[in-house]
Design a protein around this motif. Structure first.
Motif, PDB file in Angstrom:
ATOM      1  N   THR A  66       0.949  -1.168   0.027  1.00 25.26           N
ATOM      2  CA  THR A  66      -0.112   0.048  -0.064  1.00 25.26           C
ATOM      3  C   THR A  66       0.874   1.364   0.104  1.00 25.26           C
ATOM      4  O   THR A  66       0.331   2.398  -0.305  1.00 25.26           O
ATOM      5  N   GLU A  67       2.216   1.064   0.301  1.00 27.91           N
ATOM      6  CA  GLU A  67       3.001   2.343   0.218  1.00 27.91           C
ATOM      7  C   GLU A  67       3.912   2.442  -0.981  1.00 27.91           C
ATOM      8  O   GLU A  67       4.422   3.368  -1.246  1.00 27.91           O
ATOM      9  N   LEU A  68       3.448   1.675  -1.914  1.00 24.33           N
ATOM     10  CA  LEU A  68       4.075   1.894  -3.355  1.00 24.33           C
ATOM     11  C   LEU A  68       3.527   2.870  -4.154  1.00 24.33           C
ATOM     12  O   LEU A  68       2.068   2.803  -4.138  1.00 24.33           O
ATOM     13  N   THR A  69       4.138   3.443  -4.964  1.00 21.09           N
ATOM     14  CA  THR A  69       3.443   4.715  -5.850  1.00 21.09           C
ATOM     15  C   THR A  69       2.669   3.691  -6.967  1.00 21.09           C
ATOM     16  O   THR A  69       2.887   2.759  -7.140  1.00 21.09           O
ATOM     17  N   PRO A  70       1.967   4.508  -7.673  1.00 24.31           N
ATOM     18  CA  PRO A  70       1.053   3.710  -8.897  1.00 24.31           C
ATOM     19  C   PRO A  70       2.093   3.140  -9.707  1.00 24.31           C
ATOM     20  O   PRO A  70       2.112   2.011 -10.117  1.00 24.31           O
ATOM     21  N   GLU A  71       3.218   3.881 -10.052  1.00 20.80           N
ATOM     22  CA  GLU A  71       4.045   3.382 -10.928  1.00 20.80           C
ATOM     23  C   GLU A  71       4.803   2.229 -10.543  1.00 20.80           C
ATOM     24  O   GLU A  71       5.204   0.901 -11.240  1.00 20.80           O
ATOM     25  N   GLU A  72       5.303   2.153  -9.093  1.00 21.37           N
ATOM     26  CA  GLU A  72       5.992   0.997  -8.567  1.00 21.37           C
ATOM     27  C   GLU A  72       5.088  -0.011  -8.438  1.00 21.37           C
ATOM     28  O   GLU A  72       5.705  -1.304  -8.526  1.00 21.37           O
ATOM     29  N   SER A  73       3.842   0.038  -8.305  1.00 24.98           N
ATOM     30  CA  SER A  73       2.667  -0.824  -8.129  1.00 24.98           C
ATOM     31  C   SER A  73       2.900  -1.949  -9.695  1.00 24.98           C
ATOM     32  O   SER A  73       2.592  -2.998  -9.435  1.00 24.98           O
ATOM     33  N   VAL A  74       2.771  -0.776 -10.488  1.00 27.37           N
ATOM     34  CA  VAL A  74       2.856  -1.689 -11.955  1.00 27.37           C
ATOM     35  C   VAL A  74       4.119  -2.629 -12.161  1.00 27.37           C
ATOM     36  O   VAL A  74       3.974  -3.832 -12.313  1.00 27.37           O
ATOM     37  N   VAL A  75       5.203  -2.423 -11.501  1.00 33.32           N
ATOM     38  CA  VAL A  75       6.449  -3.090 -11.716  1.00 33.32           C
ATOM     39  C   VAL A  75       6.047  -4.491 -10.536  1.00 33.32           C
ATOM     40  O   VAL A  75       6.554  -5.359 -10.927  1.00 33.32           O
ATOM     41  N   PHE A  76       5.806  -3.909  -9.500  1.00 35.12           N
ATOM     42  CA  PHE A  76       5.527  -5.056  -8.546  1.00 35.12           C
ATOM     43  C   PHE A  76       4.672  -6.075  -8.960  1.00 35.12           C
ATOM     44  O   PHE A  76       4.682  -7.322  -8.926  1.00 35.12           O
ATOM     45  N   ASP A  77       3.398  -5.685  -9.624  1.00 29.09           N
ATOM     46  CA  ASP A  77       2.474  -6.505 -10.298  1.00 29.09           C
ATOM     47  C   ASP A  77       3.027  -7.267 -11.270  1.00 29.09           C
ATOM     48  O   ASP A  77       2.952  -8.369 -11.279  1.00 29.09           O
ATOM     49  N   ALA A  78       3.821  -6.553 -12.226  1.00 22.54           N
ATOM     50  CA  ALA A  78       4.644  -7.515 -13.123  1.00 22.54           C
ATOM     51  C   ALA A  78       5.592  -8.523 -12.661  1.00 22.54           C
ATOM     52  O   ALA A  78       5.606  -9.717 -13.274  1.00 22.54           O
ATOM     53  N   GLU A  79       6.356  -8.251 -11.517  1.00 23.05           N
ATOM     54  CA  GLU A  79       7.160  -9.138 -10.999  1.00 23.05           C
ATOM     55  C   GLU A  79       6.603 -10.243 -10.335  1.00 23.05           C
ATOM     56  O   GLU A  79       6.645 -11.432 -10.666  1.00 23.05           O
ATOM     57  N   ILE A  80       5.138 -10.110  -9.719  1.00 21.06           N
ATOM     58  CA  ILE A  80       4.231 -11.082  -9.169  1.00 21.06           C
ATOM     59  C   ILE A  80       3.799 -12.013 -10.315  1.00 21.06           C
ATOM     60  O   ILE A  80       3.955 -13.321 -10.228  1.00 21.06           O
ATOM     61  N   ASP A  81       3.388 -11.312 -11.378  1.00 20.73           N
ATOM     62  CA  ASP A  81       2.917 -12.229 -12.463  1.00 20.73           C
ATOM     63  C   ASP A  81       3.824 -13.073 -13.061  1.00 20.73           C
ATOM     64  O   ASP A  81       3.592 -14.355 -13.265  1.00 20.73           O
ATOM     65  N   ALA A  82       5.001 -12.579 -13.166  1.00 22.01           N
ATOM     66  CA  ALA A  82       6.121 -13.394 -13.888  1.00 22.01           C
ATOM     67  C   ALA A  82       6.495 -14.492 -12.993  1.00 22.01           C
ATOM     68  O   ALA A  82       6.802 -15.865 -13.264  1.00 22.01           O
ATOM     69  N   HIS A  83       6.542 -14.380 -11.691  1.00 19.05           N
ATOM     70  CA  HIS A  83       6.787 -15.362 -10.381  1.00 19.05           C
ATOM     71  C   HIS A  83       5.714 -16.372 -10.628  1.00 19.05           C
ATOM     72  O   HIS A  83       6.154 -17.523 -10.509  1.00 19.05           O
ATOM     73  N   LEU A  84       4.634 -16.047 -10.460  1.00 19.03           N
ATOM     74  CA  LEU A  84       3.461 -16.957 -10.576  1.00 19.03           C
ATOM     75  C   LEU A  84       3.504 -17.778 -11.758  1.00 19.03           C
ATOM     76  O   LEU A  84       3.533 -19.129 -11.796  1.00 19.03           O
ATOM     77  N   GLU A  85       3.838 -17.268 -13.149  1.00 24.05           N
ATOM     78  CA  GLU A  85       3.840 -18.198 -14.275  1.00 24.05           C
ATOM     79  C   GLU A  85       5.029 -19.015 -14.022  1.00 24.05           C
ATOM     80  O   GLU A  85       4.911 -20.062 -14.718  1.00 24.05           O
ATOM     81  N   GLU A  86       6.038 -18.737 -13.611  1.00 25.77           N
ATOM     82  CA  GLU A  86       7.235 -19.336 -13.660  1.00 25.77           C
ATOM     83  C   GLU A  86       6.894 -20.634 -12.911  1.00 25.77           C
ATOM     84  O   GLU A  86       7.231 -21.764 -13.103  1.00 25.77           O
ATOM     85  N   ARG A  87       6.360 -20.217 -11.665  1.00 23.15           N
ATOM     86  CA  ARG A  87       6.015 -21.416 -10.573  1.00 23.15           C
ATOM     87  C   ARG A  87       4.992 -22.266 -11.085  1.00 23.15           C
ATOM     88  O   ARG A  87       5.305 -23.601 -10.858  1.00 23.15           O
ATOM     89  N   LEU A  88       3.971 -21.819 -11.560  1.00 18.91           N
ATOM     90  CA  LEU A  88       3.005 -22.742 -12.345  1.00 18.91           C
ATOM     91  C   LEU A  88       3.487 -23.502 -13.108  1.00 18.91           C
ATOM     92  O   LEU A  88       2.915 -24.806 -13.459  1.00 18.91           O
ATOM     93  N   ALA A  89       4.399 -23.097 -14.195  1.00 23.37           N
ATOM     94  CA  ALA A  89       4.859 -23.908 -15.253  1.00 23.37           C
ATOM     95  C   ALA A  89       5.918 -25.278 -14.633  1.00 23.37           C
ATOM     96  O   ALA A  89       5.879 -26.137 -15.159  1.00 23.37           O
TER      97      ALA A  89
END
Length: 126
Positions: A66-89
């Motif tokens: 909740t302390e991330l800026t909107p721009e930081e949140s975009v990068v955070f979300d992309a990192e989480i998405d990539a991690h989940l895709e790698e883990r699920l694969a």
């Protein structure tokens, strides 16, 4: 002199398909799109800015998201998405759940809903 020949790399079929779709919109081939995404990702990953450190802290759980800026949140979300895709694969959820005594329901290769039971049996669901 460094070897500049292309190297063979495997990507998931889904990622290549997404790259083809996005690449067509950007007038790039699927390969060019994958290379573009890799360069952009490398640039983001290599940044040692305060914003990057904040995203890394949020990923590590030491900074509330909740302390991330909107721009930081975009990068955070992309990192989480990539991690989940790698883990699920690399994770077989049906097998993992069966080992814990749970049944799972998933689509088989024909698109049918199938219940996979812990004892190894399967039931096609209507």
């Amino acid at each position: 002199m460094a070897d500049t020949a292309d190297k063979v790399t495997r990507f998931s079929a889904a990622l290549v398909e997404e790259a083809g779709t996005e690449g067509a919109r950007e007038h790039r081939s699927a390969r060019q799109q994958l290379e573009h995404w890799a360069r952009v990702g490398r640039g983001v990953s290599l940044r040692t800015s305060a914003a990057r450190r904040r995203v890394e802290a949020a990923l590590a759980g030491t900074l509330p998201i909740t302390e991330l800026t909107p721009e930081e949140s975009v990068v955070f979300d992309a990192e989480i998405d990539a991690h989940l895709e790698e883990r699920l694969a690399r994770t077989d959820m049906v097998t993992d759940r069966a080992a814990q005594g749970f049944s799972s329901v998933a689509l088989d290769e024909l698109g049918r809903m199938v219940e996979y039971r812990p004892d190894g049996s399967t039931v096609i669901l209507e």
